[in-house]
Design an enzyme around this catalytic site. Sequence first.
Site, PDB file in Angstrom:
ATOM      1  N   ASP A 124     -17.919 -17.053  47.150  1.00  0.00           N
ATOM      2  CA  ASP A 124     -17.650 -17.465  48.528  1.00  0.00           C
ATOM      3  C   ASP A 124     -16.161 -17.721  48.684  1.00  0.00           C
ATOM      4  O   ASP A 124     -15.501 -18.172  47.737  1.00  0.00           O
ATOM      5  CB  ASP A 124     -18.434 -18.736  48.870  1.00  0.00           C
ATOM      6  CG  ASP A 124     -19.933 -18.498  48.945  1.00  0.00           C
ATOM      7  OD1 ASP A 124     -20.341 -17.416  49.415  1.00  0.00           O
ATOM      8  OD2 ASP A 124     -20.693 -19.395  48.546  1.00  0.00           O
ATOM      9  N   ASP A 143     -22.662 -13.075  53.825  1.00  0.00           N
ATOM     10  CA  ASP A 143     -23.347 -14.125  54.586  1.00  0.00           C
ATOM     11  C   ASP A 143     -23.137 -13.931  56.085  1.00  0.00           C
ATOM     12  O   ASP A 143     -24.056 -14.126  56.887  1.00  0.00           O
ATOM     13  CB  ASP A 143     -22.827 -15.510  54.185  1.00  0.00           C
ATOM     14  CG  ASP A 143     -23.068 -15.846  52.728  1.00  0.00           C
ATOM     15  OD1 ASP A 143     -24.065 -15.360  52.157  1.00  0.00           O
ATOM     16  OD2 ASP A 143     -22.254 -16.596  52.158  1.00  0.00           O
TER      17      ASP A 143
END
Length: 169
Positions: A124, A143
């Site tokens: 991330d 995402d």
Amino acid sequence: MPDVDRFGRLPWLWITVLVFVLDQVSKAFFQAELSMYQQIVVIPDLFSWTLAYNTGAAFSFLADSSGWQRWLFALIAIVVSASLVVWLKRLKKGETWLAIALALVLGGALGNLYDRMVLGHVVDFILVHWQNRWYFPAFNLADSAITVGAVMLALDMFRSKKSGEAAHG
């Protein structure tokens, strides 16, 4: 475009490939440029680049588990991805919005599946926050694609109900 009866909306898989490639390239870039939890402020008090690894699911769900969750989430991603491909293939010519939504979700699912299988965690790097008081969990392009695709799916369901059509599927 190829024969829709034979291939359904599978030609829209180019979006899946694009999402997957952009996701993996962006993750590689930020892994090379940032150290763990380092932040580069893009918009003060709102948006930063960072590097974080997530061994769990969304919002780090089960991230503290002993490792079994890696395989559970990988299995879920494989089953969901296969289902999305079948659904995409069965779409009719006029269901372009739905095809794009499914392709986005699939691209994101495959991007995070790759990380989980190869790296053992999801990379991330996007951090949205408000001053130093509130932080949304770090996320990535995969995402984002999943979220946009899911919103499109929800909008399609509402649109279908409003117009009196049967739900797609």
